[in-house]
Design a protein around this motif. Structure first.
Motif, short mmCIF file in Angstrom:
data_model
loop_
_atom_site.label_atom_id
_atom_site.label_comp_id
_atom_site.label_asym_id
_atom_site.label_seq_id
_atom_site.Cartn_x
_atom_site.Cartn_y
_atom_site.Cartn_z
N LEU A 76 0.83 -1.21 0.00
CA LEU A 76 0.00 0.00 0.00
C LEU A 76 0.87 1.26 0.00
N ARG A 77 1.92 1.24 0.81
CA ARG A 77 2.82 2.40 0.86
C ARG A 77 3.52 2.58 -0.48
N TRP A 78 3.90 1.48 -1.11
CA TRP A 78 4.53 1.51 -2.44
C TRP A 78 3.56 2.13 -3.45
N ARG A 79 2.33 1.63 -3.42
CA ARG A 79 1.31 2.14 -4.36
C ARG A 79 1.16 3.65 -4.20
N TRP A 80 1.04 4.09 -2.93
CA TRP A 80 0.85 5.51 -2.63
C TRP A 80 2.03 6.33 -3.12
N SER A 81 3.25 5.90 -2.79
CA SER A 81 4.45 6.68 -3.10
C SER A 81 4.89 6.55 -4.56
N VAL A 82 4.93 5.35 -5.05
CA VAL A 82 5.50 5.09 -6.37
C VAL A 82 4.43 5.17 -7.46
N ASP A 83 3.40 4.35 -7.33
CA ASP A 83 2.39 4.27 -8.39
C ASP A 83 1.55 5.54 -8.50
N GLU A 84 1.13 6.09 -7.36
CA GLU A 84 0.29 7.29 -7.38
C GLU A 84 1.11 8.57 -7.27
N GLY A 85 2.21 8.52 -6.52
CA GLY A 85 2.97 9.73 -6.24
C GLY A 85 4.15 9.98 -7.15
N GLY A 86 4.55 8.98 -7.92
CA GLY A 86 5.65 9.16 -8.86
C GLY A 86 7.04 9.09 -8.25
N ALA A 87 7.16 8.67 -6.99
CA ALA A 87 8.49 8.54 -6.38
C ALA A 87 9.29 7.47 -7.12
N VAL A 88 10.58 7.68 -7.20
CA VAL A 88 11.47 6.71 -7.84
C VAL A 88 12.08 5.85 -6.73
N PRO A 89 11.73 4.58 -6.67
CA PRO A 89 12.23 3.73 -5.59
C PRO A 89 13.72 3.46 -5.72
N SER A 90 14.36 3.30 -4.57
CA SER A 90 15.78 2.95 -4.57
C SER A 90 16.00 1.47 -4.27
N VAL A 91 14.90 0.74 -4.03
CA VAL A 91 14.95 -0.69 -3.78
C VAL A 91 13.83 -1.37 -4.56
#
Length: 156
Positions: free
Chosen positions: A20-35
């Motif tokens: 859920l946190r991934w979805r919020w940050s990456v999928d919806e928020g556009g954050a670029v994950p480092s892991v």
């Protein structure tokens, strides 16, 4: 929303909480994950295991599927002459509801559950760093402005 249960998270929930946190940050928020997503799931589970006293997670579950979450961070404070016992502040963090449940009062129920945990812990003050979208919810639940609560943002 009688079909949605708000409850304390369990260790088995943490991979879904991470998703859920991934979805919020990456999928919806556009954050670029480092892991990778798998490594993030491991990090979330390790965080929860390492901080059971200071960070409490509640989840929203429908039909056995976790679709929402929120965290309460508890911070011990030094005693004062008028409060020589335990002093604690709380911070509501990472409240997120899957789009399938938005607009149905689930976020409010999650925050209410976190505030009940804060009350049970004897928290003297609970804060939240709200998004613009969440501000109305938090104000409805009793949060307000205070002129002397300051923050130092990270340097850009």
């Amino acid at each position: 929303m009688d079909d949605v249960v708000i409850r304390a998270s369990r260790p088995a929930d943490l991979p879904t909480v991470a998703d859920l946190r991934w979805r919020w940050s990456v999928d919806e928020g556009g954050a670029v994950p480092s892991v990778s997503a798998a490594d993030f799931r491991d990090a979330m589970a390790a965080f929860a295991a390492d901080h059971p006293e200071s960070h409490r997670c509640v989840v929203a579950e429908r039909d056995g599927v976790v679709l929402g979450m929120g965290w309460l961070a508890l911070t011990d404070r030094p005693p004062t002459p008028d409060r020589p016992g335990r002093r604690v502040t709380g911070d509501v963090q990472t409240v997120y509801v899957h789009p399938d449940l938005r607009g149905r009062g689930v976020a409010g129920r999650i925050v209410t559950a976190l505030l009940e945990l804060a009350d049970d812990a004897g928290v003297e003050r609970t804060s939240v760093h709200s998004s613009v979208d969440g501000e109305t919810l938090y104000r409805r639940l009793g949060f307000g402005d205070t002129p002397l609560l300051l923050q130092r943002p990270p340097e850009a």
